[in-house]
Enzyme design. Structure first.
Site, PDB file in Angstrom:
ATOM      1  N   ASP A   1      -4.910  -9.679  -8.155  1.00 58.98           N
ATOM      2  CA  ASP A   1      -5.254  -8.876  -9.318  1.00 58.98           C
ATOM      3  C   ASP A   1      -4.103  -8.121  -9.962  1.00 58.98           C
ATOM      4  OD1 ASP A   1      -5.104  -7.357  -7.009  1.00 58.98           O
ATOM      5  OD2 ASP A   1      -7.147  -6.584  -7.132  1.00 58.98           O
TER       6      ASP A   1
ATOM      7  N   THR B   1      -1.161   0.906 -10.344  1.00 61.72           N
ATOM      8  CA  THR B   1      -2.457   0.369  -9.938  1.00 61.72           C
ATOM      9  C   THR B   1      -3.266   1.352  -9.121  1.00 61.72           C
ATOM     10  OG1 THR B   1      -3.515  -1.669  -9.144  1.00 61.72           O
ATOM     11  CG2 THR B   1      -1.772  -0.721  -7.755  1.00 61.72           C
TER      12      THR B   1
ATOM     13  N   GLU C   1       0.828  -1.215   0.000  1.00 61.79           N
ATOM     14  CA  GLU C   1       0.000   0.000   0.000  1.00 61.79           C
ATOM     15  C   GLU C   1       0.860   1.261   0.000  1.00 61.79           C
ATOM     16  OE1 GLU C   1      -3.122   0.070  -0.460  1.00 61.79           O
ATOM     17  OE2 GLU C   1      -4.021  -1.785   0.263  1.00 61.79           O
TER      18      GLU C   1
ATOM     19  N   GLU D   1     -19.515  -4.734  -3.878  1.00 62.32           N
ATOM     20  CA  GLU D   1     -18.158  -5.157  -3.542  1.00 62.32           C
ATOM     21  C   GLU D   1     -17.884  -6.583  -4.007  1.00 62.32           C
ATOM     22  OE1 GLU D   1     -14.346  -4.704  -1.418  1.00 62.32           O
ATOM     23  OE2 GLU D   1     -15.738  -3.423  -2.479  1.00 62.32           O
TER      24      GLU D   1
END
Length: 516
Positions: free
Chosen positions: A272, A506, A128, A380
């Site tokens: 992903d 991303t 992150e 979601e």
């Protein structure tokens, strides 16, 4: 895509919906079902409306939360889920730049040199932190040393973006000091330790673009070599059983050995952006990273052959299933809806119309997850297993082609992101219309108090209550893609011919490609 990987499958407790939704749009811009084709706002008017929403979001954040990480718009308070370094500010920089919001750009630039990335009281996520902070600063540096240099009032603040990126990377780099070179993700800066747990496919495979770009900008090739070593375990997965189909691999990775611990995965959260970055590294530098392109082709071909799924109730729709070994799980997520855009990008770059066509089919499927709900916003988590329909959703499944497993909307960008790629590839204005309708739905449903909040249930009119949380990627991604799909052409926009001068990480932070 700025994806939070810990997807909540269960419902969160409802908050009382006692706050009126402010009107922020002129009457002729409000409701998609009241919009006639002949009086539809122009693309320029739509782009300006998104800028207005960005400014409302920023003003609320700046007044009640800055320099903390996130605004709580209902309570006009704040939180620090990203280490109290000002995540929303750093994430907002590249969007403020492409929107030409000079005053906000310089508020952020004045702040970033003051961040002390070596200090935090909370656990640091390598992943992150890389996509948000490192990505945001590198993107700002590329823009402000390139086409948007005139937006910076103080050149020293521009130079500080690179200096701070180097400082942050140096602080994070001990994560890679493992027996295999696969890094730990969850770091404790106070004593330079980690939680010792396994790492994941996305959290290992979504570092290479940012760290390689930093290596190229700084001249320190170590930043590239350590992430390339970590990536090598993902490109040559072991044991063989962890690759149920060519190019499609498991999720959890043993940091000591670099071996996979399972054979479960998909294009969903946790996996992903590993697949996303395979083709994006080829966009960034086709000479250095052709091997990653080859792995993307393997994964793409296996996805088309093995994971393509059509709901029983609406076989015209196309979704990508998840998997456990070679057993399919007919479930997906808002997070996974970036997949259409990634296939489109791959098809453009490789000159393969079949990938573009497949991506457009996925884009259509994710569009349905929006237009079938009460709010016009996608959930979601959704599924289409006819043997697993939740109570009370049989009729909805028959009509929509999917059922809702988790109705939250956490201000996610992935569906609009894929529409952006679809529009840039085809020029078909229906994708602009879809993005505009989604923007209107999101604006009217999530706007509360001093900003915009995640909501409880997309299939309840009004959203079912607010979670009182404005994600930093609301600035970085949702508003950027909503703007760019309507905005005039520019060198950082995705090119129709597959020859791109910029590539988006991303978190939707654009980087200048190598040698462009």
């Amino acid at each position: 895509m700025g994806r939070l990987r810990n997807v909540l499958v269960g419902a969160l407790p409802l908050l009382p919906a006692t706050f009126a939704l402010p009107s922020t749009l002129p009457n002729n811009l409000r409701a998609p079902n009241n919009r006639r084709q002949d009086d539809s706002p122009s693309a320029d008017e739509r782009a300006q409306a998104v800028i207005n929403t960005f400014r409302i979001s920023w003003d609320g954040y700046y007044k009640y939360a800055f320099p903390h990480d996130e605004l709580h718009p209902v309570s006009n308070s704040f939180s620090d889920s990203r280490n109290a370094w000002g995540a929303s500010a750093v994430d907002a920089l590249s969007t403020a730049l492409v929107m030409g919001q000079k005053d906000i750009v310089n508020q952020i630039l004045d702040y970033i040199p003051k961040i002390d990335y070596s200090k935090t009281d909370t656990t640091v996520s390598l992943f992150e932190t890389t996509i948000r902070y490192l990505g945001g600063m590198i993107s700002g540096y590329d823009f402000l040393n390139g086409p948007l240099a005139d937006l910076a009032e103080n050149k020293a603040n521009v130079d500080a973006l690179l200096k701070q990126s180097i400082a942050l990377a140096n602080t994070l780099s001990y994560a890679f000091e493992t027996p295999s070179g696969v890094p730990y993700n969850n770091l404790h800066f106070a004593n330079r330790t980690s939680d010792g747990s396994a790492n994941g496919l996305a959290t290992v495979g979504t570092l290479i673009l940012e760290w390689v770009r930093l290596a190229d900008l700084s001249g320190n090739k170590t930043y590239a070599s350590i992430v390339e070593k970590a990536e090598s375990y993902l490109l040559d997965p072991k044991p063989a059983s962890s690759e149920p189909w060519p190019g499609l691999v498991g999720t959890d990775i043993n940091v000591t050995t670099g071996e996979f611990l399972d054979a479960s995965g998909g294009w969903v959260g946790g996996d992903d952006s590993f697949y996303e970055y395979l083709i994006k590294m080829f966009v960034y530098d086709s000479s250095r990273y052709s091997a990653l392109k080859d792995r993307w082709i393997l994964a793409a071909d296996s996805t088309i052959e093995h994971l393509t799924s059509h709901p029983q109730s609406r076989p015209n729709l196309t979704f990508v299933a998840a998997y456990e070994g070679q057993t399919l799980r007919l479930i997906s997520q808002h997070l996974a809806c970036f997949d259409g855009g990634n296939f489109i990008l791959g098809g453009q770059v490789l000159g393969k119309q079949a990938y573009i066509d497949y991506g457009l089919a996925l884009v259509d499927g994710c569009h349905e997850t929006y237009i079938q709900t009460a709010t016009g916003i996608g959930p979601e988590v959704f599924g289409w297993d006819p043997n697993n329909i939740p109570n009370g959703q049989t009729e909805f499944f028959q009509k929509a082609g999917f059922y809702i497993s988790n109705g939250n909307y956490q201000l996610r960008p992935e569906v609009i992101e894929s529409w952006y790629y679809a529009f840039r590839a085809t020029g078909d204005t229906k994708y602009q219309d879809w993005a505009w309708d989604a923007y209107l739905a999101i604006n009217s449903t999530t706007h509360v108090g001093s900003g915009y909040s995640s909501i409880e249930d997309v299939n309840v009119k009004g959203g079912g209550g607010f979670n009182d949380f404005q994600e930093s990627f609301w600035f970085a991604e949702v508003l950027k893609y909503s703007y760019l799909i309507q905005a005039p052409d520019a060198e950082w926009q995705i090119s129709k011919d597959g020859k791109n001068k910029w590539v988006f990480n991303t978190e939707a932070h654009p980087f200048k490609v190598a040698g462009s």
